[in-house]
Write an enzyme that holds these catalytic residues in place. Structure first.
Site, mmCIF file in Angstrom:
data_model
loop_
_atom_site.group_PDB
_atom_site.id
_atom_site.type_symbol
_atom_site.label_atom_id
_atom_site.label_comp_id
_atom_site.label_asym_id
_atom_site.label_seq_id
_atom_site.Cartn_x
_atom_site.Cartn_y
_atom_site.Cartn_z
ATOM 1 N N ARG A 96 0.880 -1.178 0.000
ATOM 2 C CA ARG A 96 0.000 0.000 0.000
ATOM 3 C C ARG A 96 0.912 1.222 0.000
ATOM 4 O O ARG A 96 1.800 1.343 -0.828
ATOM 5 C CB ARG A 96 -0.932 -0.019 1.219
ATOM 6 C CG ARG A 96 -1.954 -1.147 1.235
ATOM 7 C CD ARG A 96 -3.071 -0.915 2.239
ATOM 8 N NE ARG A 96 -2.590 -0.483 3.549
ATOM 9 C CZ ARG A 96 -3.355 -0.305 4.603
ATOM 10 N NH1 ARG A 96 -4.662 -0.505 4.517
ATOM 11 N NH2 ARG A 96 -2.849 0.086 5.771
ATOM 12 N N MET A 125 -33.033 3.600 6.857
ATOM 13 C CA MET A 125 -32.051 4.656 7.039
ATOM 14 C C MET A 125 -32.052 5.183 8.467
ATOM 15 O O MET A 125 -30.991 5.482 9.027
ATOM 16 C CB MET A 125 -32.314 5.804 6.062
ATOM 17 C CG MET A 125 -31.276 6.913 6.152
ATOM 18 S SD MET A 125 -31.570 8.278 5.002
ATOM 19 C CE MET A 125 -31.214 7.483 3.443
ATOM 20 N N ASP A 126 -33.222 5.292 9.079
ATOM 21 C CA ASP A 126 -33.337 5.934 10.381
ATOM 22 C C ASP A 126 -33.979 5.071 11.463
ATOM 23 O O ASP A 126 -34.041 5.490 12.618
ATOM 24 C CB ASP A 126 -34.161 7.219 10.252
ATOM 25 C CG ASP A 126 -33.685 8.090 9.101
ATOM 26 O OD1 ASP A 126 -32.518 8.518 9.146
ATOM 27 O OD2 ASP A 126 -34.458 8.309 8.158
#
Length: 532
Positions: free
Chosen positions: A293, A464-465
């Site tokens: 990396r 989502m919530d």
């Protein structure tokens, strides 16, 4: 108590801060038409009337704005600040800058932000803490400490009107620091606080680590380090990842140690240090020891080290690498990587510090500790795979309150797609957390939550919530009950590693994915000390 207009807290009437809010409203015409005020509607109306009066005064202000705009286009109204940031110059520009600073105190979306500094959570505009309306000087706008002289709230008091939150156990954090320092001794422990301190909240974790005796900290990219300085952290901070020559000014101004990978970056840091009168400042070089990396091969390390040593503004403090298989049962590749680092040091010449060990290698292999170790996940009480626990304690808990408890008849479905249907008369509870908070959608119909000390399965898709759990077998489950997604309750515990196992990932990802929407309450023995 202050109210919210957009994301801004309304100050007391008549002050300069009040005028700043008015200026903000004048620049947001649509916002003025659509004010949504959590509290203090009278202050809201007063500011709207002020806005209308100013608009009725005519073009005098417009002409001054026009002159300032022309000055700006001629290049006269901006200067470079001490941190490499652009700041307006002059009386009018300073006023605008002060307004922006005041607004930033209440901007939950800025890097390093969290709940607004007034102690209001930006989602539901409820007090997180009693008092604590101003950030402590030098402690960062993202942190809300308790007001001097005010009684510190308990977790129960601080969370009684919160839908969901994180709890950060500062005593556990201090225990982990002590255990890792004892384990690594005499090596220096470098606490890695990248990714918002692995989701724990860098603004509260950084100062707590320093107070617990950590000598150095590390982040992956330079912008992550700035909240540490804003929070008052003074210990050395290492930037592990890639930086640009353009970053040198900010790094030197904030006493950040860069990992250099090119002569151009080393030159820029040296020149910035000389200009600032701080020369020489330390830099590190990373070795690509086989993970391929970021980093340089040993001959490249040697060449860059030689170049660094010709510069008056920098000094080579350390050579380091990152291990590929440290958390594998067979971690023998570490020996190969260690040999590559040894070759790089041989070619580059002696350095004061080498650091290659992460949490797993720090615990498993004393021979690789050298002068420094970098502990990331272990600081937070989580463990890599195949790593024994030397006495670390989990720091973070993720909790919510049941927002609704209701009946579902046999055959009825819940959540998107109706992927789960009741096979019996069921009691279902709503958890106000979703994948927008970092609780993965892949946990749909898989994960578990603790409610009243009992494990409850997730039913249906994580939204989502929100998501839903089955509390049919939990007698008395009711709206407002505390639910635990990560942490302990009733003698049972759900760890980040368990959550990870449900979705075939690792505890690193579970923790690092926890975003900033929910408040983090830092406490000792249940007494809240700060939020972010």
């Amino acid at each position: 108590m202050a109210g919210l207009v957009g994301r801004h807290a309304l100050p007391e009437p008549g002050g300069r801060e009040d005028e700043g809010v008015g200026n903000c409203l004048r620049n947001r015409r649509e916002g003025v038409r659509r004010l949504v005020v959590a509290t203090c509607p009278q202050q809201c109306e007063r500011l709207v009337q002020q806005h209308r009066r100013v608009r009725g005064r005519g073009g005098d202000r417009g002409s001054r704005r026009g002159r300032r705009g022309r000055d700006h286009l001629r290049g006269r109204g901006r200067r470079v600040g001490s941190r490499g940031l652009i700041a307006p110059a002059g009386r009018h520009g300073q006023g605008r800058e002060n307004g922006r600073k005041r607004a930033a105190l209440h901007d939950a979306q800025r890097p390093g932000g969290g709940p607004v500094a007034s102690g209001l959570h930006p989602i539901d505009a409820r007090p997180v803490l009693a008092g604590g309306s101003k950030p402590r000087p030098g402690k960062g706008s993202g942190v809300t400490p308790n007001s001097p002289g005010s009684a510190s709230p308990t977790l129960a008091e601080a969370t009684k009107a919160l839908n969901a939150w994180f709890e950060i156990d500062l005593d556990a954090l201090a225990t982990n620091v002590r255990v890792l320092r004892e384990t690594a001794s005499p090596a220096t422990v470098i606490a890695v606080v990248k990714a918002n301190a692995y989701g724990h909240g860098i603004e509260v974790v950084g100062p707590a680590l320093e107070a617990a005796g950590i000598e150095r900290l590390a982040v992956i990219f330079l912008p992550e380090a700035l909240p540490l300085r804003e929070a008052g952290v003074t210990r050395p901070v290492l930037v592990l990842g890639h930086s640009f020559p353009e970053d040198a000014e900010v790094a030197v101004a904030n006493d950040l140690t860069l990992t250099v990978d090119t002569p151009a970056l080393a030159d820029a840091v040296s020149e910035a240090a000389l200009r600032a009168g701080k020369a020489p400042v330390p830099v590190h070089i990373k070795v690509d020891s086989g993970m391929h990396r970021f980093g340089l091969m040993p001959p490249e390390v040697a060449a860059l080290a030689d170049h660094v040593r010709t510069l008056k503004g920098v000094t080579l403090e350390a050579i380091w690498t990152h291990l590929a298989n440290a958390d594998h049962e067979d971690d023998s590749f570490t020996t190969h990587q260690d040999a590559v680092v040894a070759e790089a040091v041989r070619l580059a010449g002696p350095v004061p510090m080498r650091h290659i060990a992460n949490t797993a290698t720090t615990i498993r292999h004393p021979e690789f500790r050298y002068e420094g170790v970098r502990t990331g996940i272990g600081i937070y009480g989580a463990l890599p795979d195949h790593t024994p626990n030397p006495g670390l304690r989990p720091v973070l808990s993720m909790k919510a309150r049941l927002a609704r408890v209701f009946n579902v008849a046999p055959g009825e479905g819940v959540s998107y797609g109706l992927t789960w249907r009741a096979e019996r008369p069921s009691r279902i509870a709503l958890i106000p957390i979703g994948y927008a908070d970092g609780y993965q959608r892949a946990l749909s119909n898989r994960g578990q939550v603790l409610a009243r000390g009992r494990r409850c399965p997730i039913v249906g898709r994580v939204c989502m919530d929100h998501f839903l759990i089955d509390v049919t077998d939990v007698p008395g489950a009711a709206t407002g009950d505390e639910a635990v997604l990560i942490g302990e309750q009733g003698g049972d515990e759900i760890t980040a590693a368990e959550v990870a196992a449900h979705i075939d990932t690792i505890n690193y990802e579970v923790l690092a994915s926890l975003n900033r929407r929910l408040p983090r309450l830092a406490h000792r023995e249940g007494i809240v000390e700060a939020t972010c």
